[in-house]
Scaffold this active site. Structure first.
Site, PDB file in Angstrom:
ATOM      1  N   LYS A   1       6.403  -2.049   1.928  1.00 50.33           N
ATOM      2  CA  LYS A   1       5.211  -1.467   2.577  1.00 50.33           C
ATOM      3  C   LYS A   1       4.017  -2.400   2.414  1.00 50.33           C
ATOM      4  O   LYS A   1       3.117  -2.153   1.611  1.00 50.33           O
ATOM      5  CB  LYS A   1       4.929  -0.067   2.007  1.00 50.33           C
ATOM      6  CG  LYS A   1       4.030   0.779   2.907  1.00 50.33           C
ATOM      7  CD  LYS A   1       4.111   2.234   2.532  1.00 50.33           C
ATOM      8  CE  LYS A   1       3.096   3.098   3.252  1.00 50.33           C
ATOM      9  NZ  LYS A   1       3.223   3.121   4.705  1.00 50.33           N
TER      10      LYS A   1
ATOM     11  N   LEU B   1      10.794   1.081   7.357  1.00 44.36           N
ATOM     12  CA  LEU B   1      10.241   1.555   6.093  1.00 44.36           C
ATOM     13  C   LEU B   1      11.053   2.770   5.631  1.00 44.36           C
ATOM     14  O   LEU B   1      11.402   3.623   6.446  1.00 44.36           O
ATOM     15  CB  LEU B   1       8.768   1.951   6.267  1.00 44.36           C
ATOM     16  CG  LEU B   1       8.122   2.320   4.937  1.00 44.36           C
ATOM     17  CD1 LEU B   1       7.860   1.068   4.104  1.00 44.36           C
ATOM     18  CD2 LEU B   1       6.838   3.091   5.133  1.00 44.36           C
TER      19      LEU B   1
ATOM     20  N   GLU C   1      11.430   2.156  14.511  1.00 41.96           N
ATOM     21  CA  GLU C   1      10.575   3.252  14.024  1.00 41.96           C
ATOM     22  C   GLU C   1       9.281   3.256  14.813  1.00 41.96           C
ATOM     23  O   GLU C   1       9.076   2.413  15.704  1.00 41.96           O
ATOM     24  CB  GLU C   1      10.299   3.094  12.521  1.00 41.96           C
ATOM     25  CG  GLU C   1       9.634   1.771  12.177  1.00 41.96           C
ATOM     26  CD  GLU C   1       9.553   1.506  10.677  1.00 41.96           C
ATOM     27  OE1 GLU C   1       9.488   2.453   9.896  1.00 41.96           O
ATOM     28  OE2 GLU C   1       9.541   0.314  10.303  1.00 41.96           O
TER      29      GLU C   1
ATOM     30  N   TYR D   1       0.828  -1.206   0.000  1.00 42.08           N
ATOM     31  CA  TYR D   1       0.000   0.000   0.000  1.00 42.08           C
ATOM     32  C   TYR D   1       0.857   1.248   0.000  1.00 42.08           C
ATOM     33  O   TYR D   1       2.064   1.184   0.210  1.00 42.08           O
ATOM     34  CB  TYR D   1      -0.972  -0.016   1.188  1.00 42.08           C
ATOM     35  CG  TYR D   1      -0.371   0.330   2.542  1.00 42.08           C
ATOM     36  CD1 TYR D   1       0.473  -0.557   3.205  1.00 42.08           C
ATOM     37  CD2 TYR D   1      -0.652   1.540   3.166  1.00 42.08           C
ATOM     38  CE1 TYR D   1       1.007  -0.247   4.447  1.00 42.08           C
ATOM     39  CE2 TYR D   1      -0.123   1.860   4.416  1.00 42.08           C
ATOM     40  CZ  TYR D   1       0.708   0.968   5.045  1.00 42.08           C
ATOM     41  OH  TYR D   1       1.241   1.271   6.267  1.00 42.08           O
TER      42      TYR D   1
END
Ligand code: PDD
Length: 287
Positions: free
Chosen positions: A150, A207, A182, A33
């Site tokens: 992702k 990411l 993260e 996505y």
């Protein structure tokens, strides 16, 4: 208001849009996505998101059902048809819907599923939290090892977000081998007492944020010192400032980590300055 959404080449009212129960995204989280923000009716860093989408698809050997040019047109149509001034566009591509459940990938001629929808968020860039900052907790990072892709496997980040809410906080930072990877849906940064911006270097552990890339570029252009290296929760608690970046939050200050104030416990100078530069430059470059 009923949204107009995009499914496999068609624009439909949201309640008429359908995806098969055999869709690989539904059964295996076999999909990727992107989330692109819209400010003033224009797309922020569309090229960056389109490029990362291509990379995610390639890494999973998934076919891309749409050219970048057509994808841009779909984004613009959705902004237009839904009257979006400020908001987000969600895009998902899955390996499609074979006629049964099977761990093996479906035949190569199985059409991927592509879905896009808008989220209307008037005043997205004026979020009050930018003035007050976020409180975060830390959780162990128990996600899989390819966080650079992702994918729609977001259960663990979702659990992290809920753990934060239960603790009266806004979000969680994930920690692996003692170092922050993260946030649940953002990249994490600290600003050291000598003003250096520190964020984890790119690898499969995080990411590769599109906002991250722009923010680091602007910070360097503004002669700020940037270090890409891991940091611990303890270092973050003792830092001058902390913040996160993402396509939906842009640059958002963090004022508390696991109950300890970061710096003065109030929003500092550097995160808001980076936020201002980011928003100004990205609005100028929006398409
Ligand atoms: N999340 N890290 C993770 C785990 C993320 O899910 C995201 C984005 C980021 C920031 O990437 P970018 O700057 O490209 O948005 C980092 C999106 C916004 C989401 O899931 O809603």
């Amino acid at each position: 208001m009923t949204r107009t959404v995009y499914v496999n080449g068609e624009y439909l009212p949201e309640n008429e849009a359908k995806v098969s129960i055999f869709d690989r995204g539904f059964l295996f989280a076999d999909g990727v996505y992107e989330v692109t923000s819209v400010l003033g009716g224009k797309l922020i860093d569309f090229a960056g998101h389109a490029k990362r989408l291509e990379r995610s698809l390639n890494e999973l050997e998934m076919a891309n059902p749409i050219s970048t040019e057509d994808l841009l047109e779909v984004h613009r149509q959705l902004v237009d048809r839904n009257g979006i001034t400020d908001g987000l566009i969600y895009l998902q591509i899955t390996r499609g819907a074979p006629d049964d459940r099977d761990f093996a990938f479906p035949p190569a001629d199985t059409a991927p599923t592509i879905v896009l929808f808008t989220q209307n968020k008037p005043g997205l860039a004026d979020a009050p939290q930018a003035k007050t900052g976020m409180k975060i907790i830390s959780v162990e990072d128990l996600r899989w090892g390819r966080r650079d892709i992702k994918t729609v496997q977001l259960l663990y980040p979702s659990l992290g977000k809920m753990a934060a809410k239960k603790a009266g906080c806004d979000d969680a930072w994930m920690v692996e081998d003692g170092f922050v990877t993260e946030g649940t849906s953002n990249n994490a940064y600290i600003v050291t007492k000598d003003g250096t911006i520190v964020t984890r270097q790119l690898s499969n552990d995080i990411l590769h944020g599109i906002t991250r890339a722009a923010v680091l570029r602007f910070a360097r252009e503004a002669q700020m010192k940037v270090e890409e290296r891991p940091f611990t929760i303890e270092e973050a608690q003792n830092a001058a400032e902390a913040f996160v970046t993402s396509a939906s939050a842009f640059v958002m200050p963090v004022v508390e980590i696991d109950g300890a104030p970061v710096g003065t416990g109030k929003v500092g100078d550097i995160a808001p300055r980076i936020r201002e530069i980011y928003l100004e430059e990205m609005r100028k470059a929006a398409i």
